[in-house]
Design an enzyme around this catalytic site. Structure first.
Site, PDB file in Angstrom:
ATOM      1  N   TYR A 145      -0.339 -17.854 -10.893  1.00  0.00           N
ATOM      2  CA  TYR A 145       0.779 -17.240 -10.171  1.00  0.00           C
ATOM      3  C   TYR A 145       1.356 -18.216  -9.150  1.00  0.00           C
ATOM      4  O   TYR A 145       0.648 -18.675  -8.252  1.00  0.00           O
ATOM      5  CB  TYR A 145       0.260 -15.978  -9.489  1.00  0.00           C
ATOM      6  CG  TYR A 145       1.202 -15.249  -8.569  1.00  0.00           C
ATOM      7  CD1 TYR A 145       2.497 -14.946  -8.942  1.00  0.00           C
ATOM      8  CD2 TYR A 145       0.757 -14.814  -7.319  1.00  0.00           C
ATOM      9  CE1 TYR A 145       3.341 -14.250  -8.099  1.00  0.00           C
ATOM     10  CE2 TYR A 145       1.583 -14.114  -6.466  1.00  0.00           C
ATOM     11  CZ  TYR A 145       2.879 -13.838  -6.852  1.00  0.00           C
ATOM     12  OH  TYR A 145       3.704 -13.141  -6.007  1.00  0.00           O
ATOM     13  N   ASP A 230      -8.606 -11.205  -8.653  1.00  0.00           N
ATOM     14  CA  ASP A 230      -7.374 -10.442  -8.470  1.00  0.00           C
ATOM     15  C   ASP A 230      -7.195  -9.553  -9.695  1.00  0.00           C
ATOM     16  O   ASP A 230      -6.910 -10.038 -10.792  1.00  0.00           O
ATOM     17  CB  ASP A 230      -6.206 -11.416  -8.330  1.00  0.00           C
ATOM     18  CG  ASP A 230      -4.906 -10.731  -7.964  1.00  0.00           C
ATOM     19  OD1 ASP A 230      -4.734  -9.557  -8.332  1.00  0.00           O
ATOM     20  OD2 ASP A 230      -4.055 -11.377  -7.318  1.00  0.00           O
ATOM     21  N   ILE A 232      -4.976  -6.872  -9.984  1.00  0.00           N
ATOM     22  CA  ILE A 232      -3.849  -5.976  -9.716  1.00  0.00           C
ATOM     23  C   ILE A 232      -3.143  -5.487 -10.985  1.00  0.00           C
ATOM     24  O   ILE A 232      -2.325  -4.574 -10.922  1.00  0.00           O
ATOM     25  CB  ILE A 232      -2.812  -6.616  -8.763  1.00  0.00           C
ATOM     26  CG1 ILE A 232      -2.109  -7.802  -9.425  1.00  0.00           C
ATOM     27  CG2 ILE A 232      -3.480  -7.042  -7.476  1.00  0.00           C
ATOM     28  CD1 ILE A 232      -0.950  -8.331  -8.599  1.00  0.00           C
ATOM     29  N   LYS A 270       1.700  -3.112  -9.262  1.00  0.00           N
ATOM     30  CA  LYS A 270       1.902  -3.328 -10.690  1.00  0.00           C
ATOM     31  C   LYS A 270       1.461  -2.122 -11.520  1.00  0.00           C
ATOM     32  O   LYS A 270       2.217  -1.645 -12.372  1.00  0.00           O
ATOM     33  CB  LYS A 270       1.132  -4.577 -11.137  1.00  0.00           C
ATOM     34  CG  LYS A 270       1.342  -5.785 -10.260  1.00  0.00           C
ATOM     35  CD  LYS A 270       2.803  -6.189 -10.155  1.00  0.00           C
ATOM     36  CE  LYS A 270       2.970  -7.443  -9.300  1.00  0.00           C
ATOM     37  NZ  LYS A 270       4.374  -7.867  -9.167  1.00  0.00           N
TER      38      LYS A 270
END
Length: 476
Positions: A145, A230, A232, A270
């Protein structure tokens, strides 16, 4: 003018990345089906808009969940008054419950370990502040990201050491690549404090297998460094294999695993499509991190009004189950629409099973297999095709020609327009060189599209992510 701080004057925010410049191109000339049909279509925003109708319906049926309605106004004073940084107990309980349901109910989460932050951005920075000092570094598998450079390092002074992954094995991280990156960092006198991974992956849209996760846990345990996962996109999985959370893995591994070094990042941006609510979560097995993180969260608390509304929504089991099931179906359908449509013109994508995007390979359209070749192609896609897709180099991908394409942030009509544009462009790129330059040009009559760069809107629409109105990368 008096001297400013190093944060105010450094360039570590990462805004000069092509990732952010694509946003600026969209902000200057946003597509609209009637008011600006020749504008840029936003395909660089990983936003889930496919199930807003379900949330809207729930809110209509549950007006008392908001303190800003006649049915809920009696709670206005209690919720509007000061709340400490622990958060509303019912909110933490609801989030812990939802995190479990988003992972198939195969693992439970302790509400006492739920720490609030201002979105995943705030959560990532918060965990970084807790476990690293300025100058320390995190290993991060690439492609990763683009905003990690901002989230993890801009204000903390922490570095990122990429762990290069390659298309030969679908960009999956390997133990060998980890050990090589770790060794090189140590030889360069870089103090590696941890490994950060995204699962499901952004930008790949893939999930990590259990054996890979076990290998990563063993690696950090042997080197006594932290593991930050992470998650998400946990509830955006729409195809097999199923998502395996790091919490499932460590609960079934050897008791010698040091859980104090394992931390999970989560958000509702998300999975629920609520980025504007700024709900970020740090879930840590380390008591000191939980205590410190809770104190730090006072700099980025979630609004108590948001907590109150979401506590009611997430505790509605019937709604949550239906939402997760329907979201998965709609994501699968949209993914198939795009990828199958691109296959018809010879554009292949990495096979994925999660996320709000796919990893598209345009290597065959590059005039030269270099980073500069990728940037030339990207500028053409932005300026001529009028699609904001993000080039792989902004994700630290070492192989030119890959692009992340977001598909869940638009309606069906816009999907049709975007597909037509990119398919027309692909066919144009495959035309033989014997054709005249005039015929090769993008023409409205031939393609039923006009890629004029003029601005139809008089007012400029600016995003909070892109305060600079002009982009030197796009003018290059």
């Amino acid at each position: 003018m008096a001297t400013l701080s190093k944060i105010a004057t450094n360039d570590r925010h990462g805004e000069e990345s092509p990732y952010f410049h694509g946003w600026k191109a969209y902000d200057r000339n946003p597509y609209h089906p009637t008011q600006n049909p020749e504008g840029v279509i936003q395909m660089g925003l990983a936003e889930n808009q496919l199930c807003f109708d379900l949330i809207k319906e729930w809110i209509s049926k549950n007006p008392s969940a908001s303190i800003c309605t006649a049915e809920g106004v009696d709670k206005f004073k209690d919720i509007a008054n000061f709340q400490d940084y622990h958060g509303l107990p019912e909110f933490r309980q609801a989030v812990a419950k939802f995190m479990s349901r988003a992972r198939g109910g195969r693992v439970t989460f302790d509400p006492q370990r739920v720490v609030m932050a201002g979105g995943a951005t705030g959560a990532n920075e918060l965990i970084t502040f807790c476990i690293a000092d300025p100058g320390d570094a995190f290993l991060v598998p690439s492609p990763y990201y683009p905003a990690f450079d901002r989230d993890l390092g801009w204000r903390t002074g922490v570095k990122i050491v990429p762990v290069n992954c390659y298309s030969s094995n679908n960009f999956q991280i390997t133990r060998e690549a980890l050990e090589e990156a770790y060794k090189k960092a140590r030889e360069a006198n870089i103090n590696v404090k941890g490994l950060i991974i995204t699962n499901p992956s952004n930008p790949l849209g893939t999930t990590l297998h259990r054996d890979t996760l076990e290998s990563l846990v063993s690696f950090v345990n042997e080197n006594n460094i932290h593991l930050v996962v992470d998650e998400i996109y946990a509830a955006t999985v729409f195809n097999s294999p199923k998502f395996v959370s790091i919490t499932e893995v460590i609960e079934k591994m050897d008791s010698n695993i040091n859980r104090d070094n394992v931390h999970v990042i989560y958000s509702l941006s998300k999975d629920m499509g609520l980025p504007g609510f700024r709900v970020g979560i740090v879930y840590s097995y380390n008591d000191v991190v939980v205590d410190c993180g809770r104190k730090m969260s006072s700099f980025g608390l979630i609004s108590s009004q948001t907590q109150y509304l979401l506590a009611s929504m997430l505790n509605d089991d019937e709604f949550v189950d239906n939402f997760l099931e329907e979201s998965s179906k709609r994501l699968a359908k949209r993914y198939q629409t795009f990828t199958k449509g691109l296959e018809k013109v010879g554009i292949n994508c990495l096979k994925s099973n999660a996320g709000l995007f796919f990893w598209m390979n345009l290597g065959h359209l590059l005039k030269e297999q270099t980073l500069e070749g990728e940037m030339k192609l990207w500028r053409m896609i932005i300026n001529d095709v009028k699609l904001n897709v993000s080039p792989g180099s902004s994700f630290q991908c070492t192989e030119p020609g890959w692009f992340r394409v977001c598909y869940a942030n638009m309606d069906d009509e816009t999907v049709h327009v975007a597909l037509n544009r990119i398919r027309a462009f692909a066919c144009q790129g495959q035309e033989t060189s014997s054709e005249s330059p005039k015929k090769k040009r993008w023409q409205k009559n031939d393609l039923h599209l006009s890629f004029s760069s003029r601005m139809i809107y008089e007012e400029k629409v600016m995003s909070p992510h892109s305060p600079i109105p002009q982009s030197p990368l796009l003018r290059a």
